[in-house]
Design a protein around this motif. Structure first.
Motif, short mmCIF file in Angstrom:
data_model
loop_
_atom_site.label_atom_id
_atom_site.label_comp_id
_atom_site.label_asym_id
_atom_site.label_seq_id
_atom_site.Cartn_x
_atom_site.Cartn_y
_atom_site.Cartn_z
N ASP A 236 0.83 -1.47 0.00
CA ASP A 236 0.06 0.10 -0.03
C ASP A 236 0.80 1.31 -0.06
O ASP A 236 1.58 1.36 0.78
CB ASP A 236 -0.89 -0.10 1.30
N ARG A 237 0.72 2.17 -1.01
CA ARG A 237 1.37 3.30 -1.03
C ARG A 237 1.76 4.06 0.02
O ARG A 237 2.92 4.70 0.49
CB ARG A 237 1.28 4.21 -2.32
N SER A 238 0.57 4.23 0.99
CA SER A 238 0.99 5.20 1.93
C SER A 238 1.59 4.43 3.13
O SER A 238 2.20 5.12 3.76
CB SER A 238 -0.64 5.69 2.56
N LYS A 239 1.27 3.30 3.12
CA LYS A 239 2.22 2.78 4.35
C LYS A 239 3.68 2.55 3.87
O LYS A 239 4.64 2.77 4.48
CB LYS A 239 1.94 0.88 4.40
N LYS B 79 5.07 4.59 2.02
CA LYS B 79 5.58 6.21 2.28
C LYS B 79 6.43 6.41 3.84
O LYS B 79 7.12 6.79 4.17
CB LYS B 79 4.65 6.93 1.99
N LYS B 80 5.33 5.70 4.80
CA LYS B 80 5.51 5.92 6.04
C LYS B 80 6.82 5.14 6.80
O LYS B 80 7.58 5.64 7.26
CB LYS B 80 4.27 5.76 6.91
N SER C 240 9.80 6.85 5.16
CA SER C 240 9.90 8.25 5.90
C SER C 240 10.88 7.88 7.33
O SER C 240 11.48 8.63 7.55
CB SER C 240 8.51 8.97 6.30
N GLU D 108 7.35 6.34 12.41
CA GLU D 108 6.12 7.08 12.17
C GLU D 108 5.01 5.72 12.23
O GLU D 108 5.42 4.83 11.56
CB GLU D 108 6.19 7.45 10.70
N PHE E 22 1.97 3.45 11.93
CA PHE E 22 0.66 3.48 11.62
C PHE E 22 -0.17 2.21 12.06
O PHE E 22 0.44 1.43 12.46
CB PHE E 22 0.87 3.25 9.81
N ASN F 107 13.41 7.74 -3.07
CA ASN F 107 12.26 7.61 -4.18
C ASN F 107 12.46 6.36 -4.92
O ASN F 107 11.42 5.85 -5.25
CB ASN F 107 11.93 8.95 -5.04
N LYS G 34 11.17 3.24 -3.19
CA LYS G 34 9.59 3.42 -3.01
C LYS G 34 9.02 3.06 -4.28
O LYS G 34 8.24 2.20 -4.30
CB LYS G 34 9.05 4.74 -2.60
N THR H 201 7.05 -0.71 -5.02
CA THR H 201 5.69 -0.50 -5.47
C THR H 201 5.16 -1.05 -6.86
O THR H 201 4.03 -0.73 -7.13
CB THR H 201 5.06 0.79 -5.13
#
Lengths: 289, 276
Positions: A167-170, A172-173, A176, A266, A268, B177, B180, B184
């Motif tokens: 999942d992209r938002s996970k 990202k976290k 990060s 971070e 989640f 980046n 990521k 994905t």
């Protein structure tokens, strides 16, 4: 007074090694399926090895409770009771196993009154057996192991994994958090691809800390004992007490390092292992009928 | 006609074994650390001692040959690749791992003549795995032939790359980046073992399907490049062009399809060259 769980402990060591040998032997015949996503893999060997482990344990300790990764994915919630309970991951690092990446572990832990009594992690391709019995220290094969004595975060190596959730938002976290840790700076970030092995890396002093959100109780139960018995700390990613069913874990050689890393994490939301979760809508529909 | 460089290679294996033993002995003791270009760019006495051992052993037998060694370059020696037989040496690839006793530490040696890599040796000391490859004669691990996985599908691949502290914010962000983006696609996973030479060998023996990195050096790549190529793998520049040993960057993969997909997905950042 004699150790009431010594027999169980020795048997766990024996069965972990046997399971590891089966795993090494089946390297060539790998058939893969997927679980919660296209990158959450399981193989026929995983299922077979878990049956063998549980079969052997049930034969000797038939009244005990068993929480195993492959049985759990079919049934739903894992509830930890006061009963003597075995918590088993027949292969930690299935993705590694499928690819022949050299970190694959059998992880067996045992809890009574919801307290972890011992843990065994057999790193199959390295042929290293890590073990810890509460109050009796941690070992790799016959050698006693200790966490690193480094308390300086800027001289530390931290293990952080990307996990299997894409999942992209996970993602990202997770990235990060890694970014913030790298910029402390630390000496480096590494990853073996298996939580049980990562915890053993902390226990033997090869890295200072490992944390992950999204793991399961069977991935970390044995490692938790081994890290603690090696002199390290195990807690929640928010700094609170370790909660085996929370699907998150932080371990480190020392509270100073743990607390410093925790500042950068971070968090989640993650499901709990002791909540019933629906794997697919068809299963939900069947449950409603 | 007999192979003019086989004798060099056999001698190299012998010297490498000795160097590996020095590293293994050092792992049993305390390790003092010094810093090079930044607080995370580490070097130890062992790096320097092992490089001296390798260079002096080789010089004794081949006094006319050239050397590009990581620690000699750090001390001011030039790193221009000429046509002369040249030994390209990383005495301890994975110094951070060495310092921490994380089990991926290697001696890496690549041998070039007229700027072509003739053979490569990578000795993963803790694992006791000796990877060897002579141009045109296949790749081996402890004498057993190895080959890449042959995986064509990026979505079934295990990718290696390293992430580390960078002073330049833009480079750091690009590096993250890229990770990521690759993750994905999705790929099966990303791993960071911490040694470029070993990463190349992990792809060579099929344990991983790709490795990409910007910011390494020729001494990290020379040995592994031979092993990977002889194992049937693909090696290219980050831009998709031909591999350039002095460019400080590379992509290796089990297949052209995977290498080209990675080329497509990642963004470059400038890393300089070893010959500047």
């Amino acid at each position: 007074m004699a150790d009431p769980w010594l027999e169980a402990y020795n048997f766990a060591i024996e069965i972990a090694k046997k399971a590891g040998e089966i795993r090494r032997a089946s390297e060539s015949e790998i058939k893969i399926s997927t679980k919660s996503s296209t990158v959450d893999l399981v193989t026929a060997t995983d299922v077979r090895v878990e049956k063998i482990i549980i079969g052997a344990l049930k034969e000797k300790f038939g009244d005990d409770v068993f929480i195993g990764e492959e049985s759990a994915s079919k049934k739903g919630a894992c509830i930890l009771t006061d009963e003597p309970t075995w918590i088993i991951d027949p292969v930690d690092g299935t993705t590694n196993f499928v690819h022949g990446f050299p970190f694959v572990a059998v992880s067996i832990a045992f809890a009574v009154n919801k307290e972890l009594e011992f843990g065994v992690v057999y790193s199959c391709f390295e042929d290293k057996l890590y073990k810890g019995r509460k109050g009796q220290g941690a070992y790799c094969d016959e050698e006693s192991i200790q966490v690193s004595d480094n308390k300086d975060i800027k001289k530390s190596v931290i293990i952080s994994e990307f996990g299997t959730d894409r999942d992209r938002s996970k993602v990202k976290k997770i990235c990060s958090t890694m970014e913030r840790i790298l910029l402390i700076p630390v000496h480096g970030i590494r990853g073996t691809g298996t939580a049980a092995t990562n915890m053993c890396m902390v226990a033997r002093g090869s890295v200072e800390a490992f944390f992950e959100i999204g793991i399961h109780c069977w991935d970390v139960a044995a490692g938790a004992v081994i890290v603690q018995e090696a002199g390290g700390v195990v807690c929640d990613v928010n700094g609170g007490p370790f909660d085996l069913m929370s699907r998150r874990m932080m371990c480190a050689n020392h509270a100073d390092i743990a607390n410093r890393v925790i500042k950068e994490i971070e968090i989640f939301p993650s499901d709990r292992d002791d909540h019933l979760h629906i794997v697919n809508p068809y299963q939900a529909f069947k449950l409603l009928l | 006609m007999s192979d003019p460089w086989q004798e060099c290679m056999d001698y190299c294996v012998e010297v490498t074994k000795r160097a590996g033993q020095v590293i293994r002995d050092a792992l049993q003791k305390d390790i003092d650390i010094m810093e090079k270009s930044s607080p995370v760019d580490l070097v130890t006495e062992t790096d320097q001692k092992v490089e001296q051992l390798i260079i002096s052993s080789i010089r004794e037998k081949y006094p006319s040959h050239s050397f590009i060694g990581e620690e000699s370059v750090a001390a001011g020696a030039p790193s221009i690749l000429t046509d002369n037989p040249t030994w390209i040496i990383d005495p301890v690839d994975g110094t951070t791992n060495f310092v921490h006793r994380f089990p991926f530490v290697a001696v890496s040696i690549g041998f070039t003549v007229k700027k072509v890599i003739e053979f490569g040796i990578v000795y993963s000391c803790v694992e006791d795995k000796m990877y060897t490859a002579r141009r045109g004669k296949g790749a081996f691990c402890n004498g057993n032939p190895i080959k890449v996985s042959g995986q064509q599908d990026i979505k079934k691949s295990l990718v290696l790359t390293e992430i580390n502290f960078k002073k330049d914010v833009e480079q750091f962000n690009t590096m993250m980046n890229n990770v990521k983006t690759i993750l994905t696609i999705p790929v099966h996973g990303i791993r960071s073992p911490g040694s470029a030479a070993i990463n190349m060998c992990l792809v060579a023996c099929g344990s991983a399907d790709a490795y990409y990195h910007m910011g390494i050096h020729c001494w990290d790549m020379a040995g592994g490049a031979a092993v990977l190529t002889e194992a049937g793998g693909v090696i290219m520049d980050i831009s998709g062009g031909p591999f350039d040993l002095m460019s400080r960057r590379l992509i290796v993969a089990s297949s052209r399809a995977i290498a080209e997909r990675i080329v497509k997905e990642i963004k470059e950042f400038p890393v300089g060259r070893d010959d500047q």
